[in-house]
Design an enzyme around this catalytic site. Structure first.
Site, PDB file in Angstrom:
ATOM      1  N   SER A  67       0.796  -1.234   0.000  1.00  0.00           N
ATOM      2  CA  SER A  67       0.000   0.000   0.000  1.00  0.00           C
ATOM      3  C   SER A  67       0.823   1.278   0.000  1.00  0.00           C
ATOM      4  O   SER A  67       0.243   2.372  -0.083  1.00  0.00           O
ATOM      5  CB  SER A  67      -0.959   0.006   1.190  1.00  0.00           C
ATOM      6  OG  SER A  67      -2.047  -0.862   0.955  1.00  0.00           O
ATOM      7  N   LYS A  70       0.021   3.610  -2.743  1.00  0.00           N
ATOM      8  CA  LYS A  70      -1.071   4.584  -2.659  1.00  0.00           C
ATOM      9  C   LYS A  70      -0.541   6.017  -2.617  1.00  0.00           C
ATOM     10  O   LYS A  70      -1.289   6.966  -2.892  1.00  0.00           O
ATOM     11  CB  LYS A  70      -1.932   4.303  -1.423  1.00  0.00           C
ATOM     12  CG  LYS A  70      -2.800   3.046  -1.530  1.00  0.00           C
ATOM     13  CD  LYS A  70      -3.659   2.867  -0.288  1.00  0.00           C
ATOM     14  CE  LYS A  70      -4.685   1.738  -0.433  1.00  0.00           C
ATOM     15  NZ  LYS A  70      -4.102   0.406  -0.289  1.00  0.00           N
ATOM     16  N   SER A 125      -6.009   2.786   4.723  1.00  0.00           N
ATOM     17  CA  SER A 125      -5.466   2.112   3.543  1.00  0.00           C
ATOM     18  C   SER A 125      -6.569   1.383   2.788  1.00  0.00           C
ATOM     19  O   SER A 125      -6.374   0.284   2.265  1.00  0.00           O
ATOM     20  CB  SER A 125      -4.356   1.128   3.949  1.00  0.00           C
ATOM     21  OG  SER A 125      -3.441   0.945   2.903  1.00  0.00           O
TER      22      SER A 125
END
Length: 358
Positions: A67, A70, A125
């Protein structure tokens, strides 16, 4: 063999070439503290202000980012989505979320502000929030292509985007160097910096109720027995079974901001990524000006010529191979991006008003 930089080792500057060497790279001056012994497969310590890389270990090793990707998603999408827009989520926007994904709780038929969805991305997340935001800016494939173009523009050539939320996908990789580039760029965006530093927020639930969400970056919150790091200002953590634990962490002390990236510690359990980042941040602040940079996070095209012999040069934009998935879409989207973020936001406003009224 050592990995080669784009264009071959001969095309790289001496500093850039150093970061492509395997092992730990550091140039200490007399009195500099020793670099901590950490187990991560790859890491970088950089000065967010100057872009100088103070030390690194296998900086360009290509690894799954989880993640932390991101951050690139946010760099790409934040500028074109005004936070105050409200949107009713459709079932199609929540389709294709990978099994076991982290979720913030976005539901079909729910109405959310874009700023709520960004809280879900940065704090929880939430892959569900990423899917909805991606749908508002052209869809999954188009967003991946735009992220790829953004990475190239930032000089992050190790990153290959397949799933914008960071979910494991064949061929999806980044590097500690590239993640440091994304973290540094994010801190220069006021919205990004505000979201990534949030400890907690309220997220809309059903029947008009809201519930609390907390940032999963334990180095920021101090949750689960991890001591919060003094002066921490974000950025993003991640985990998948394939990537292991990954982290971009930024902290400010005595007027200096450091960015540290840690990818997949091999010892110490799930909290090792935070403790290894802590050790690297401590080292970076202590080392101060007692080390010479081993590289830079600043793209070559953005750096001014150096030395008396410097002459104006023709700048060429590096491109990924033409057979890389998503490149045709990237070209089209970059062309459209020339209209400007304001035009894109205006179109989105029209689209979203129609959705709410219909």
């Amino acid at each position: 063999p050592d990995p080669r930089p784009p264009g071959g080792a001969q095309a790289a500057s001496p500093q850039r070439a150093v970061l492509y060497r395997s092992g730990t790279q550091v140039r200490p001056r007399p009195g500099a503290p020793g670099v901590p012994d950490v187990s991560a497969l790859s890491w970088v310590v950089a000065d967010a202000g100057t872009g100088d890389v103070l030390a690194a270990h296998d900086a360009h090793r290509k690894l799954p980012p989880a993640s932390t990707l991101k951050t690139l998603f946010a760099l790409t999408v934040l500028p074109v989505l005004p936070g105050g827009i409200r949107h009713e989520v459709s079932a199609g926007e929540l389709s294709g979320i990978g099994p076991g994904s982290s979720l913030v709780g976005v539901v079909e038929g729910g109405t959310y502000r874009v700023s709520d969805l960004w809280n879900g991305v940065f704090l929880n997340s939430g892959n569900d929030a990423v899917h909805v935001l991606a749908s508002l800016t052209g869809g999954w494939r188009a967003t991946a292509a735009r992220m790829q173009a953004e990475a190239r523009a930032l000089g992050a050539f190790d990153t290959h985007v397949r799933s914008p939320d960071g979910y494991d996908a064949p061929g999806q990789v980044s590097s500690a160097y590239d993640l440091a580039v994304f973290g540094r760029a994010g801190l220069r965006n006021p919205d990004f910096a505000r979201y990534c530093a949030k400890v907690d927020a309220l997220f809309p639930g059903q029947d008009g109720e809201a519930y609390g969400i907390m940032n999963t970056n334990r180095l920021l919150t101090g949750a689960d027995g991890v001591r919060p790091y003094p002066g921490l200002i974000g950025v993003k953590n991640g985990y998948t079974s394939n990537a292991g634990n990954t982290l971009i962490a930024a902290a400010r002390r005595d007027g200096r901001t450091l960015v540290v990236t840690v990818m997949n510690p091999q010892e110490g359990g799930g909290h090792a990524v935070y403790e290894e980042a802590r050790a690297l941040l401590d080292w970076g602040f202590e080392a101060g000006d007692r080390v010479d940079p081993v590289g830079t996070l600043v793209p070559a095209s953005a750096r001014p010529p150096q030395g008396p012999e410097a002459v104006p040069a023709t700048v060429t934009t590096a491109r990924p191979p033409r057979d890389e998935p998503g490149w045709p879409e990237t070209g089209a989207i970059v062309g459209v991006a020339g209209l400007g973020a304001g035009a894109v936001a205006f179109v989105l406003r029209l689209k979203l008003v129609r959705v709410e009224r219909g």
